[in-house]
Every structure is written in C-alpha cells, then in structure tokens.
Design a protein around this motif. Structure first.
Motif, PDB file in Angstrom:
ATOM      1  N   ASN A 216       0.847  -1.197   0.000  1.00 50.99           N
ATOM      2  CA  ASN A 216       0.000   0.000   0.000  1.00 50.99           C
ATOM      3  C   ASN A 216       0.878   1.241   0.000  1.00 50.99           C
ATOM      4  OD1 ASN A 216       0.927   0.240   2.698  1.00 50.99           O
ATOM      5  ND2 ASN A 216      -0.847  -0.895   3.476  1.00 50.99           N
ATOM      6  N   ASP A 217       0.257   2.409   0.161  1.00 52.35           N
ATOM      7  CA  ASP A 217       1.014   3.666   0.115  1.00 52.35           C
ATOM      8  C   ASP A 217       2.083   3.727   1.201  1.00 52.35           C
ATOM      9  OD1 ASP A 217      -0.541   4.494  -1.992  1.00 52.35           O
ATOM     10  OD2 ASP A 217      -1.879   5.739  -0.776  1.00 52.35           O
ATOM     11  N   PHE A 218       1.763   3.187   2.375  1.00 49.32           N
ATOM     12  CA  PHE A 218       2.712   3.245   3.485  1.00 49.32           C
ATOM     13  C   PHE A 218       3.923   2.348   3.208  1.00 49.32           C
ATOM     14  CE2 PHE A 218      -1.446   4.295   5.231  1.00 49.32           C
ATOM     15  CZ  PHE A 218      -1.172   5.547   5.780  1.00 49.32           C
ATOM     16  N   THR A 234      12.205  -6.640   1.816  1.00 54.72           N
ATOM     17  CA  THR A 234      11.298  -7.521   1.076  1.00 54.72           C
ATOM     18  C   THR A 234       9.872  -7.045   1.300  1.00 54.72           C
ATOM     19  OG1 THR A 234      12.756  -9.437   1.344  1.00 54.72           O
ATOM     20  CG2 THR A 234      10.445  -9.879   0.814  1.00 54.72           C
ATOM     21  N   LEU A 235       9.105  -6.927   0.220  1.00 53.32           N
ATOM     22  CA  LEU A 235       7.678  -6.625   0.310  1.00 53.32           C
ATOM     23  C   LEU A 235       6.905  -7.887  -0.007  1.00 53.32           C
ATOM     24  CD1 LEU A 235       5.290  -4.622   0.589  1.00 53.32           C
ATOM     25  CD2 LEU A 235       5.444  -4.295  -1.887  1.00 53.32           C
ATOM     26  N   CYS A 236       5.969  -8.237   0.857  1.00 49.50           N
ATOM     27  CA  CYS A 236       5.160  -9.437   0.670  1.00 49.50           C
ATOM     28  C   CYS A 236       3.681  -9.083   0.755  1.00 49.50           C
ATOM     29  CB  CYS A 236       5.505 -10.484   1.723  1.00 49.50           C
ATOM     30  SG  CYS A 236       4.505 -11.987   1.626  1.00 49.50           S
ATOM     31  N   GLU A 246       4.440  -0.765 -10.180  1.00 50.70           N
ATOM     32  CA  GLU A 246       5.772  -0.204 -10.422  1.00 50.70           C
ATOM     33  C   GLU A 246       6.342   0.476  -9.191  1.00 50.70           C
ATOM     34  OE1 GLU A 246       9.189   0.485 -12.447  1.00 50.70           O
ATOM     35  OE2 GLU A 246       7.467  -0.678 -13.166  1.00 50.70           O
ATOM     36  N   ARG A 247       5.502   1.071  -8.369  1.00 47.68           N
ATOM     37  CA  ARG A 247       6.010   1.855  -7.228  1.00 47.68           C
ATOM     38  C   ARG A 247       6.706   0.998  -6.168  1.00 47.68           C
ATOM     39  NH1 ARG A 247       0.832   3.411  -3.537  1.00 47.68           N
ATOM     40  NH2 ARG A 247      -0.408   1.519  -3.826  1.00 47.68           N
ATOM     41  N   ASP A 252      14.131  -4.774  -2.540  1.00 52.89           N
ATOM     42  CA  ASP A 252      15.148  -5.741  -2.962  1.00 52.89           C
ATOM     43  C   ASP A 252      14.508  -7.046  -3.413  1.00 52.89           C
ATOM     44  OD1 ASP A 252      17.675  -4.280  -2.258  1.00 52.89           O
ATOM     45  OD2 ASP A 252      16.729  -4.293  -0.287  1.00 52.89           O
ATOM     46  N   GLU A 253      13.375  -7.385  -2.802  1.00 53.63           N
ATOM     47  CA  GLU A 253      12.653  -8.595  -3.175  1.00 53.63           C
ATOM     48  C   GLU A 253      11.159  -8.323  -3.108  1.00 53.63           C
ATOM     49  OE1 GLU A 253      13.680 -12.307  -1.237  1.00 53.63           O
ATOM     50  OE2 GLU A 253      15.635 -11.491  -0.682  1.00 53.63           O
ATOM     51  N   LEU A 254      10.409  -8.940  -4.015  1.00 52.29           N
ATOM     52  CA  LEU A 254       8.950  -8.894  -3.990  1.00 52.29           C
ATOM     53  C   LEU A 254       8.444 -10.327  -3.881  1.00 52.29           C
ATOM     54  CD1 LEU A 254       8.297  -6.281  -6.815  1.00 52.29           C
ATOM     55  CD2 LEU A 254       7.848  -5.949  -4.378  1.00 52.29           C
TER      56      LEU A 254
END
Length: 404
Positions: A216-218, A234-236, A246-247, A252-254
């Motif tokens: 999300n935005d945060f 890492t975003l999960c 894209e944002r 480093d990792e998705l």
C-alpha cells in the motif's frame, strides 16, 4: 579496514606501490563521529583515503602515520577532549578515541583491494595482528571455526594453546558482525618482556532484513526508508495485482504469498535471524492475525529485532483480543509494537515511514526516543560489544604510546 575496501582497489598511492600506513579506531568512548573499526590510509606523500573523525584529529593522525613509516614502528594514539587547552588536538564532541597506527604491508593492501568486488553488503571479516605484521581474511564469519583455520594458526605462531584461547574471543565477534580487540597471552607466558598478542577483529555480515507486509502507500514510503538504514527490504502481499505495481520496484525482493506462510518458510530456510525487522502494514485481520502469531512465535526463537503492526488503537485492541483467543501469550504480546511507530504527529505515508524507522532505531538500541535536549550525559550510548578492553584516556586531549 573493511570500510576502505570498496575504494582501496582504485586508490592511486596503493596502486603505484607507495609506502602507506593504516590508522584504525580500536576503542572509543562517549560521543564520537565514527565507530570502532573505522580506518584511514596515509601514503608516504601524505595522501589520505578515508576519515576517522570528520576533521578533528586527522592532521595529527597523518603526522603520526608519517612518523610510523619513517621508523617502522606501531603507535597507539589517544584523543580526547581538553577543556584546559583549547588548541590541543582532540574531539570537540567530548568523546575519546584510541587510534592504532602501523605501516601497511603492500602485498596485503593489494589483496584487500582485490576484495572490493564483493560489494559492501557481502559477508566478510578481517583479523589483524596489531603487535606484529599479518592478517587473515574470513569469507564466512557467521560460521567461522578458529580451530579449523590454518591461516589463523600461522598468524598466531602455530601455538595450539593460543589458538584455543583465540577461538573463545574471536568467534562471538565474527558471528555477531562486530569489531573488537582481542588480547592473548603470548607463548612466552608471564615473561614481563614479552608483549601479549593483540588482534583487531572486524566482521561484516550480510545486510539485516526488513520484511514489509502489505502493498500500500505506506509500504511504498517505508521501502526506501528501510534501504536508507541499510536493510535488505522484502515486500510481501498475497495479491498479485498489488505487488506487481511499479512503485514497489525499489524493494530488494517482492513476494506474492500469504504473509504468514511466507514468514514461516523463510524462518524454516534459515533466512530469519535476530536482526530481522517485521513491519505489518496491511491492517487486514485475515492477513494480520495469522502473520502476527507466526512473527511473535519467532520473536522468541530464533528471535526477531522488531515486530510492528499498523492500525488504530481500536484495531490494536481487537487484534490483541484475537491473538489471545488463538493462544498467543501475554508475554509474547509484549514484543509487539502496535500501533506501529513513534508519536511524531505523522500523517502522510512519508511521515509515517519516518515514525516507523525512528521506532525501529530506538528499539534496536534500547533508547528512550526522548528529545536529546531533555537528556544529559553522552549522546551516543556506549555499546559494550563495540569497545575494547583497554582503558581510554580521560584527561589529555592527545597522548601516544609507541609499540616496539
């Protein structure tokens, strides 16, 4: 020396074979600009690579380094603050430094420069003798075993008793990614004319992990803030339509997965440790509750540095009730930072990211998070793991000891 390795390979004085001396902070106390392990190289013509204090003591260190190259000896320079002598060489911030200075071995410098390609985030350690020439590079400090290292044995004179004593002090420093002095009784035993073996250890582990749950935005604001602090971020999120935006490419990792399953799998694979930070930003119970149960279990074993969850005070109370109903203990809930962040009056996602990272820093250092103007004493608290066993000078602004 680890801080100089990324640029050492392109430093012209070393490439051209000039004589050099290396100056390293081996102990510090109070408020100091740079931590223990920070190094500076000085060439025979006075050229400098690196900095120890941002300008307070560099001139005196260069002078001592040139003297060291002239006579071939090592020195221990002590820099403090002198209110009595305004023109003394010292630290205006009031801190104290011990700086070890010795001529550098050209072959070792060339070898250190060759390590630059490993990148600043790669695991690496360096063990140097301060009382004699010699150094050992450690490729995997987290799993280093002193008894199995032929290079370390040679550095210590192939004495099994000294090697065994070294292991007990070296291995905790290496595995913890810390710097420190290690003093060992020399083979000469109690002979007062025999100097102890003195090692300086620098250890660098891979970047700690920040796991951000909820695309999300945060999260988009927290990702670059976490990277600025040196975390591997890492975003999960379980929803592909969100993680594919894209944002979030700065991460480093998705990972597109159910958060609690992803966290459990990472722990099972050994990719979670006591430096890992978990930030739960989704504030959706179907994700949050199973994820927080998993995270709070991991916070005790193998350990997590921080677990925080976003939400209002009302959602926090509901979250706590749900976790208690599912078997989470009150003791485990004490490890949860919820609502996440410090009270900074943050409103925008960028401001919330500052609030969250500020709390992470305060939690990591067990700090009060109170305004500095309301406190007293040194601004930078001394971490016992980051200081040597030597005694720092408190009265003179500068004092030197020459090692022969």
């Amino acid at each position: 020396m680890l801080d100089l390795m990324p640029t050492l390979g392109s430093w012209q004085p070393a490439l051209s074979g000039q004589r050099c001396a290396v100056a390293t902070i081996v102990a510090c106390g109070g408020s100091v600009p740079r931590p223990m392990g920070t190094s500076m190289l000085v060439s025979e013509h006075g050229e400098v690579l690196g900095s120890l204090s941002g300008g307070c003591v560099e001139g005196a260190v260069v002078e001592a380094a040139l003297e060291s190259m002239r006579d071939g000896g090592s020195r221990l320079e002590l820099f403090g603050y002198s209110a009595e002598d305004a023109f003394a060489v010292g630290l205006s911030c009031g801190g104290e430094l011990e700086v070890h200075i010795q001529p550098a071995d050209p072959a070792e410098l060339a070898g250190f420069g060759a390590l630059a390609g490993r990148g600043a985030g790669a695991a690496l350690a360096l063990i140097r003798r301060l009382d004699a020439p010699g150094a050992v590079v450690v490729d995997d400090p987290a799993h280093f075993r002193a008894a199995a290292s032929a290079d370390l044995a040679r550095l210590l004179g192939d004495d099994p008793a000294v090697l065994a004593a070294a292991a007990a002090q070296l291995e905790p420093l290496l595995r913890g990614g810390r710097a420190g002095l290690v003093r060992l009784e020399s083979p000469g035993g109690c002979d007062p004319d025999t100097e102890p073996i003195t090692l300086f250890v620098e250890s660098r582990l891979p970047a700690p992990r920040m796991l951000v749950f909820g695309a999300n935005d945060f999260a988009a604001a927290l990702i670059p803030a976490g990277k600025l602090l040196g975390y591997h971020v890492t975003l999960c999120d379980a929803r592909p339509a969100f993680t594919g935006q894209e944002r979030f490419r700065a991460a480093d990792e998705l990972a597109t997965a159910w958060p609690h399953r992803y966290l459990a799998a990472e722990a099972e694979a050994g990719r979670i440790d006591a430096r890992t930070v978990v930030c739960v930003l989704s504030h959706d119970p179907k994700f949050d509750i199973p994820l927080l149960r998993t995270a709070l279990d991991l916070a005790s074993e193998p350990g997590l540095a921080y677990v925080g969850a976003m939400g209002s005070r009302r959602s926090h109370r509901q979250r706590v009730d749900s976790l208690l109903a599912e078997g989470t203990t009150a003791e485990a809930l004490q490890r949860l930072h919820s609502p996440i962040g410090l009270d900074l009056g943050a409103v925008t996602p960028a401001e919330v990211a500052v609030s969250v990272t500020a709390e992470i820093i305060a939690s990591r250092g067990n700090a009060s998070a109170a305004p500095l103007r309301n406190g007293s004493g040194p601004i930078h608290a001394t971490d016992p793991s980051m200081t040597s066993t030597s005694t720092l000078s408190t009265s003179p602004a500068r004092k030197a000891q020459q090692w022969t």
